[in-house]
Motif scaffolding. Structure first.
Motif, mmCIF file in Angstrom:
data_model
loop_
_atom_site.group_PDB
_atom_site.id
_atom_site.type_symbol
_atom_site.label_atom_id
_atom_site.label_comp_id
_atom_site.label_asym_id
_atom_site.label_seq_id
_atom_site.Cartn_x
_atom_site.Cartn_y
_atom_site.Cartn_z
ATOM 1 N N VAL A 42 0.842 -1.203 0.000
ATOM 2 C CA VAL A 42 0.000 0.000 0.000
ATOM 3 C C VAL A 42 0.876 1.250 0.000
ATOM 4 O O VAL A 42 0.602 2.226 -0.707
ATOM 5 C CB VAL A 42 -0.957 -0.003 1.208
ATOM 6 N N ILE A 43 1.951 1.221 0.798
ATOM 7 C CA ILE A 43 2.892 2.352 0.818
ATOM 8 C C ILE A 43 3.492 2.571 -0.569
ATOM 9 O O ILE A 43 3.581 3.702 -1.061
ATOM 10 C CB ILE A 43 4.009 2.103 1.852
ATOM 11 N N ILE A 101 1.014 4.232 -2.928
ATOM 12 C CA ILE A 101 0.848 5.665 -2.665
ATOM 13 C C ILE A 101 2.038 6.460 -3.203
ATOM 14 O O ILE A 101 1.880 7.471 -3.888
ATOM 15 C CB ILE A 101 0.679 5.912 -1.152
ATOM 16 N N ILE A 102 3.229 5.984 -2.889
ATOM 17 C CA ILE A 102 4.436 6.711 -3.286
ATOM 18 C C ILE A 102 4.636 6.707 -4.798
ATOM 19 O O ILE A 102 5.263 7.617 -5.351
ATOM 20 C CB ILE A 102 5.662 6.109 -2.569
ATOM 21 N N SER A 103 4.091 5.718 -5.490
ATOM 22 C CA SER A 103 4.284 5.635 -6.936
ATOM 23 C C SER A 103 3.652 6.805 -7.690
ATOM 24 O O SER A 103 3.952 7.022 -8.858
ATOM 25 C CB SER A 103 3.724 4.314 -7.473
ATOM 26 N N PHE A 135 11.627 2.660 1.877
ATOM 27 C CA PHE A 135 11.674 3.586 0.746
ATOM 28 C C PHE A 135 12.928 3.339 -0.095
ATOM 29 O O PHE A 135 12.885 3.389 -1.325
ATOM 30 C CB PHE A 135 11.648 5.035 1.229
ATOM 31 N N TYR A 136 14.040 3.092 0.577
ATOM 32 C CA TYR A 136 15.288 2.865 -0.152
ATOM 33 C C TYR A 136 15.199 1.603 -1.003
ATOM 34 O O TYR A 136 15.692 1.569 -2.139
ATOM 35 C CB TYR A 136 16.452 2.758 0.828
ATOM 36 N N HIS A 184 9.117 -3.372 -10.406
ATOM 37 C CA HIS A 184 7.675 -3.149 -10.549
ATOM 38 C C HIS A 184 7.281 -1.767 -10.041
ATOM 39 O O HIS A 184 6.466 -1.060 -10.653
ATOM 40 C CB HIS A 184 6.887 -4.228 -9.798
ATOM 41 N N PHE A 185 7.879 -1.331 -8.925
ATOM 42 C CA PHE A 185 7.598 0.009 -8.416
ATOM 43 C C PHE A 185 8.074 1.080 -9.396
ATOM 44 O O PHE A 185 7.371 2.063 -9.652
ATOM 45 C CB PHE A 185 8.282 0.222 -7.066
#
Length: 370
Positions: free
Chosen positions: A9-10, A13-15, A32-33, A40-41
């Motif tokens: 989920v994080i 959102i960040i994508s 995050f790193y 995929h991200f």
């Protein structure tokens, strides 16, 4: 902390953040790193950040600088300096990737080499040499959708100018890492705007409104079907006769339709048309908007040398140059902004850029290590 979000989920959102904003999060935590190397991200972020965030400038066929239009997106100054030192000629930009022509010096001559860069990530990857000679022209990119919006692969259409009436066209497949087509295309001797193609599904469009061999050839939009390897010439709308000092451009409208933009120096107006299929299946134009420069505060006849349309969510920006100044107009609310002065550049070419994390390829290398 009592109710942490799942990592997937994080990541989702960040994508939605542009690359510049994402990099500021890397020191926050390990999660995050790790996303910075999750393929995929990286591709999901590229899918959600397709809007134009700035423009690269080529002047006299050499890369010069970058102009941002989105304050939350940008290109690291180190990447811009790296590109500027190598006498780079930009051939095309799409999905955060920048395709360039550079000269690799051999024993007796300078050998042109094709590279693909992601300047936001500071990476690059060399492309296999195409059939024939690498030369100035334009590259169009057709990203392949795998069904969930993530586009892992692409095809390139590399079109170069010829002194004859024919255009040299080569197609590159990133899956096969090979050039799969090499042929001459006949667009009726027209001079095409190779640097600003528009890709809709499997079709690449270029605009034409130039003189060639001191003869006037009717302005049009030309199309090339990548899958069928078939060309088509699409005539302009009946009320869009292009005079000598007029400017035309093409863009995507709402991510799917081809939009034709014409600026008339005589009337001082931008007029926008959409390309639709008529009842018999033939392409036809529908006028969707007129914009008067006089109503925007431009009192004298203006020469527009460049025009493009940028879309983000429901916002449409018309970006254009007048007297070596780059402006943006929000079509939704009529807000006009001066983006940058181009007085230091002689007849520059502007390449739209999207701020994404898309990988250059499996064999990409870091610019800082070069």
């Amino acid at each position: 902390m009592s109710c942490p979000l799942p990592n997937d989920v994080i990541a989702e959102i960040i994508s939605y953040l542009p690359a510049k904003a994402f990099f500021k999060l890397l020191p926050v935590c390990k999660t995050f790193y790790q996303l910075s190397s999750d393929s995929h991200f990286l591709l999901s972020q590229s899918y959600y950040n397709k809007a134009i965030s700035g423009f690269f400038i080529n002047s006299c066929n050499i890369f010069r600088s970058f102009i941002p239009i989105d304050p939350y997106a940008g290109v690291p100054s180190s990447s811009i300096r790296f590109l500027g030192k190598r006498k780079t000629i930009i051939l095309g930009s799409a999905g955060g990737l920048v395709f360039v022509l550079q000269r690799k010096f051999g024993w007796f001559d300078a050998i042109p080499v094709l590279w693909v860069y992601n300047l936001a990530r500071g990476t690059r990857c060399q492309l296999p040499s195409p059939p024939g000679k690498c030369s100035e022209g334009g590259i169009a990119v057709r990203f392949i959708n795998n069904g969930d919006g993530v586009t892992t692969d692409y095809k390139l259409v590399y079109l170069t100018r010829r002194w004859s009436a024919l255009q040299h066209c080569r197609v590159y497949d990133s899956v096969a890492r090979a050039w799969t087509m090499d042929k001459e295309l006949d667009f009726g001797g027209r001079e095409l705007d190779l640097e600003h193609p528009v890709v809709c599904d499997d079709t690449v469009f270029w605009a034409s409104s130039e003189l060639r061999s001191y003869m006037w050839i009717e302005s049009c939009v030309v199309a090339f079907d990548i899958r069928e390897e078939r060309t088509q010439i699409i005539t302009m709308p009946k009320d869009a006769v292009v005079d000598f000092f007029d400017t035309i451009g093409i863009a995507k409208w709402e991510g799917k339709s081809l939009c034709l933009i014409r600026h008339s120096t005589f009337s001082g107006k931008f007029v926008l048309w959409l390309l639709n299929k008529t009842g018999d299946g033939a392409p036809g134009w529908v006028k969707v908007q007129e914009i008067s420069l006089a109503e925007l505060g431009f009192r004298e006849p203006c020469y527009v040398s460049f025009v493009v349309l940028s879309e983000m969510a429901s916002t449409k920006l018309l970006v254009f140059t007048i007297d070596q100044v780059l402006y943006s107009l929000n079509i939704n609310d009529g807000e006009l902004k001066k983006l940058s002065s181009l007085t230091d550049y002689h007849t520059p070419t502007l390449f739209p850029y999207s701020n994404t994390l898309r990988p250059c390829g499996e064999q990409e290398e870091l610019l800082e290590a070069i």
